[in-house]
Design a protein around this motif. Sequence first.
Motif, PDB file in Angstrom:
ATOM      1  N   ALA A  42       0.837  -1.209   0.000  1.00 46.56           N
ATOM      2  CA  ALA A  42       0.000   0.000   0.000  1.00 46.56           C
ATOM      3  C   ALA A  42       0.863   1.247   0.000  1.00 46.56           C
ATOM      4  CB  ALA A  42      -0.937  -0.013   1.207  1.00 46.56           C
ATOM      5  N   ARG A  43       1.911   1.252   0.820  1.00 49.00           N
ATOM      6  CA  ARG A  43       2.791   2.419   0.867  1.00 49.00           C
ATOM      7  C   ARG A  43       3.481   2.654  -0.473  1.00 49.00           C
ATOM      8  NH1 ARG A  43       3.802   0.411   6.181  1.00 49.00           N
ATOM      9  NH2 ARG A  43       5.688  -0.682   5.516  1.00 49.00           N
ATOM     10  N   GLU A  44       3.793   1.573  -1.180  1.00 54.63           N
ATOM     11  CA  GLU A  44       4.463   1.701  -2.476  1.00 54.63           C
ATOM     12  C   GLU A  44       3.637   2.490  -3.485  1.00 54.63           C
ATOM     13  OE1 GLU A  44       5.276  -2.262  -3.678  1.00 54.63           O
ATOM     14  OE2 GLU A  44       6.811  -2.614  -2.136  1.00 54.63           O
ATOM     15  N   ILE A  45       2.323   2.401  -3.371  1.00 54.93           N
ATOM     16  CA  ILE A  45       1.455   3.094  -4.344  1.00 54.93           C
ATOM     17  C   ILE A  45       0.723   4.269  -3.699  1.00 54.93           C
ATOM     18  CG2 ILE A  45       1.164   1.049  -5.790  1.00 54.93           C
ATOM     19  CD1 ILE A  45      -1.600   0.646  -4.511  1.00 54.93           C
ATOM     20  N   VAL A  49      -3.957   1.455   4.154  1.00 53.62           N
ATOM     21  CA  VAL A  49      -4.888   0.429   4.609  1.00 53.62           C
ATOM     22  C   VAL A  49      -4.464  -0.015   5.998  1.00 53.62           C
ATOM     23  CG1 VAL A  49      -5.492  -0.398   2.299  1.00 53.62           C
ATOM     24  CG2 VAL A  49      -3.557  -1.415   3.497  1.00 53.62           C
ATOM     25  N   SER A  50      -5.430  -0.336   6.838  1.00 53.54           N
ATOM     26  CA  SER A  50      -5.152  -0.793   8.209  1.00 53.54           C
ATOM     27  C   SER A  50      -5.269  -2.308   8.251  1.00 53.54           C
ATOM     28  CB  SER A  50      -6.131  -0.139   9.185  1.00 53.54           C
ATOM     29  OG  SER A  50      -6.041   1.259   9.117  1.00 53.54           O
ATOM     30  N   TYR A  69     -12.258  -0.268  -2.409  1.00 55.11           N
ATOM     31  CA  TYR A  69     -11.439   0.155  -3.553  1.00 55.11           C
ATOM     32  C   TYR A  69      -9.969   0.330  -3.179  1.00 55.11           C
ATOM     33  CZ  TYR A  69     -15.835   0.922  -5.987  1.00 55.11           C
ATOM     34  OH  TYR A  69     -17.061   0.748  -6.567  1.00 55.11           O
ATOM     35  N   ALA A  70      -9.690   0.753  -1.939  1.00 56.86           N
ATOM     36  CA  ALA A  70      -8.302   0.923  -1.535  1.00 56.86           C
ATOM     37  C   ALA A  70      -7.586  -0.426  -1.517  1.00 56.86           C
ATOM     38  CB  ALA A  70      -8.237   1.586  -0.156  1.00 56.86           C
ATOM     39  N   TYR A  71      -8.213  -1.437  -0.895  1.00 55.75           N
ATOM     40  CA  TYR A  71      -7.616  -2.766  -0.885  1.00 55.75           C
ATOM     41  C   TYR A  71      -7.532  -3.344  -2.294  1.00 55.75           C
ATOM     42  CZ  TYR A  71      -7.361  -3.488   4.176  1.00 55.75           C
ATOM     43  OH  TYR A  71      -7.011  -3.422   5.499  1.00 55.75           O
ATOM     44  N   GLU A  72      -8.526  -3.052  -3.123  1.00 53.30           N
ATOM     45  CA  GLU A  72      -8.496  -3.549  -4.499  1.00 53.30           C
ATOM     46  C   GLU A  72      -7.223  -3.098  -5.207  1.00 53.30           C
ATOM     47  OE1 GLU A  72     -10.853  -2.808  -8.722  1.00 53.30           O
ATOM     48  OE2 GLU A  72     -11.883  -2.409  -6.830  1.00 53.30           O
ATOM     49  N   ARG A  73      -6.909  -1.800  -5.090  1.00 54.89           N
ATOM     50  CA  ARG A  73      -5.713  -1.294  -5.768  1.00 54.89           C
ATOM     51  C   ARG A  73      -4.446  -1.934  -5.204  1.00 54.89           C
ATOM     52  NH1 ARG A  73      -9.008   3.207  -5.666  1.00 54.89           N
ATOM     53  NH2 ARG A  73      -8.197   3.992  -3.694  1.00 54.89           N
ATOM     54  N   VAL A  74      -4.424  -2.163  -3.896  1.00 62.09           N
ATOM     55  CA  VAL A  74      -3.243  -2.774  -3.287  1.00 62.09           C
ATOM     56  C   VAL A  74      -3.075  -4.217  -3.750  1.00 62.09           C
ATOM     57  CG1 VAL A  74      -2.173  -3.458  -1.102  1.00 62.09           C
ATOM     58  CG2 VAL A  74      -3.352  -1.250  -1.282  1.00 62.09           C
ATOM     59  N   TRP A 340     -13.052   6.298   1.910  1.00 67.11           N
ATOM     60  CA  TRP A 340     -12.415   7.494   2.448  1.00 67.11           C
ATOM     61  C   TRP A 340     -11.955   7.314   3.887  1.00 67.11           C
ATOM     62  CZ3 TRP A 340     -14.713   9.500   6.806  1.00 67.11           C
ATOM     63  CH2 TRP A 340     -16.071   9.230   7.017  1.00 67.11           C
ATOM     64  N   MET A 341     -12.414   6.247   4.545  1.00 65.40           N
ATOM     65  CA  MET A 341     -12.063   6.037   5.950  1.00 65.40           C
ATOM     66  C   MET A 341     -10.750   5.293   6.141  1.00 65.40           C
ATOM     67  SD  MET A 341     -15.408   5.164   8.209  1.00 65.40           S
ATOM     68  CE  MET A 341     -14.282   4.925   9.581  1.00 65.40           C
ATOM     69  N   SER A 342      -9.963   5.133   5.095  1.00 60.51           N
ATOM     70  CA  SER A 342      -8.716   4.383   5.236  1.00 60.51           C
ATOM     71  C   SER A 342      -7.772   5.033   6.248  1.00 60.51           C
ATOM     72  CB  SER A 342      -8.026   4.240   3.876  1.00 60.51           C
ATOM     73  OG  SER A 342      -7.764   5.512   3.315  1.00 60.51           O
ATOM     74  N   PHE A 343      -7.941   6.321   6.541  1.00 60.75           N
ATOM     75  CA  PHE A 343      -7.098   7.008   7.521  1.00 60.75           C
ATOM     76  C   PHE A 343      -7.409   6.577   8.953  1.00 60.75           C
ATOM     77  CE2 PHE A 343     -10.969   9.441   7.733  1.00 60.75           C
ATOM     78  CZ  PHE A 343     -11.052   9.849   9.048  1.00 60.75           C
ATOM     79  N   TYR A 344      -8.582   5.977   9.171  1.00 60.70           N
ATOM     80  CA  TYR A 344      -9.061   5.751  10.532  1.00 60.70           C
ATOM     81  C   TYR A 344      -8.559   4.424  11.062  1.00 60.70           C
ATOM     82  CZ  TYR A 344     -12.210   5.418  14.541  1.00 60.70           C
ATOM     83  OH  TYR A 344     -12.718   5.294  15.808  1.00 60.70           O
ATOM     84  N   GLY A 345      -7.452   4.492  11.778  1.00 62.65           N
ATOM     85  CA  GLY A 345      -6.894   3.319  12.438  1.00 62.65           C
ATOM     86  C   GLY A 345      -6.691   3.609  13.916  1.00 62.65           C
ATOM     87  N   GLU A 346      -5.869   2.816  14.571  1.00 64.31           N
ATOM     88  CA  GLU A 346      -5.655   2.994  16.004  1.00 64.31           C
ATOM     89  C   GLU A 346      -5.063   4.356  16.329  1.00 64.31           C
ATOM     90  OE1 GLU A 346      -4.371  -0.565  18.484  1.00 64.31           O
ATOM     91  OE2 GLU A 346      -3.745  -1.189  16.477  1.00 64.31           O
ATOM     92  N   ALA A 347      -4.164   4.841  15.470  1.00 68.97           N
ATOM     93  CA  ALA A 347      -3.529   6.133  15.740  1.00 68.97           C
ATOM     94  C   ALA A 347      -4.565   7.256  15.746  1.00 68.97           C
ATOM     95  CB  ALA A 347      -2.449   6.419  14.704  1.00 68.97           C
TER      96      ALA A 347
END
Length: 456
Positions: A42-45, A49-50, A69-74, A340-347
């Motif tokens: 995920a970081r490469e592109i 993703v959490s 869609y985020a996981y799909e691209r990864v 759009w919620m891919s930012f929402y993790g433990e941090a």
Amino acid sequence: MTSSPIAPDTSTPQSPRPNLAFRELRGQRSPGEFAAAVRRAAREIGERVSCDARYIGRVEAGEIRCPNYAYERVFLHMFPGRTLADLGFAPRSAVRGRGARPTAASADAQYPCHADTKESDVRRRAFMTGMTGSTATVAVAALSPFGVPALPADLDRHPARAGVGAVEEAIRRIRLLDDRHGADGLYRRASAPLRTAFELLDAGTGRREVTERLQAGAGELAISVGWLAHDSGRFDDARSHYAEALATARMAGDEALEAHAFCNTAFLARDAGRPREAVRAAQAATRVASRLGSPRLLSLLALREAGGWAGLGDQPSCERSLARAQALFARGLSDPDPEWMSFYGEAELEGLEAQCWSALGDWDRASLHARRAATLQDPHFTRNMALYTAELADDLARAGQPDESASAGLRALNLLQDVRSSRIEGMLATTARVLLPHRRAAGVSAFLDAHAQSRH
């Protein structure tokens, strides 16, 4: 007794089928090792993703039938040449309510999870060149700063469909750039794609499914641009963009978009000093989102409500909302989680709780959660790392720990070399004022000098 925030599923349950193809791709790696590989990909592109071992287990058990869609691209990046069907996933139309609407009987309609690279490029190119006059000029100017490439003209087909793909791509690019660099340098550039999206929507598409995607895309883009205004301190502009997104959602009957618009409106109201409005907007978002089946979304909305209660000084209500947010977060990821919620993790969970305790004046608890947020945050996302570190510096300063505060402040200043965010800069300016009485301490003096230099 209140009802559950997740609406019951009245459809006939289907027993999940194990995803043997995906299990085979994991090979000898443990679920945790494979999850780490997913996060690296995920970081490469430039995606976020959490992914954890539990998510991998749910995929292999067949509980996640088609990724967002985020996981799909990864996944497609990890396994080039394969489609999602090759990875053992079901068509999106079989698992998502929006995708289940009638579509043309074509291969693309039957397998909407399959993202054909050439088709994607066709969409981007056609959006920029498939229109005429001023609209085409605006489109080129709008998308080129965000890296949407131009391709040979012989690929230009289906301008309306192309417009949808280009708008969706612009949203992803804006979110990625904001994650890395902050909002200040992006807001003015982002207004052009937003105008283009609504111009294309006004022009009409003739096909229901294309219109629906374009409405959703225009609304999401309005929210993204509103966030850039919000984070750069332009609260009136942000409020206008969020209202535009909310109107678009209601005209389209798009509950997912409506929940997102209310979510951001609640966040803005809290930051603008209107905590009661923040509570009401978060509660409105929760009522809408309760029908969408995403515990993670409901968890974030509970945090938005908690922020409003904290601003009102109502600690019992804030604590109840925080407990609800944590319980919902613990349910993990699910198919209906919005992209759009891919930012929402433990941090982010820890960071938002830190902000609640800060608003309530409990600096020790605030600094505890801010420290956890900074520790948990992936350093690839520079803007959030700078935010959590700046929050930690301010909380420590107010908790009577000037040396630790100055150290965190210096780290945040170093991160701001690559980030432009008025919000974070304002937080550090406040911290500097709080630390002034301690300026004779060596560490505090170094921070105050560095902060003064950063403002020139």
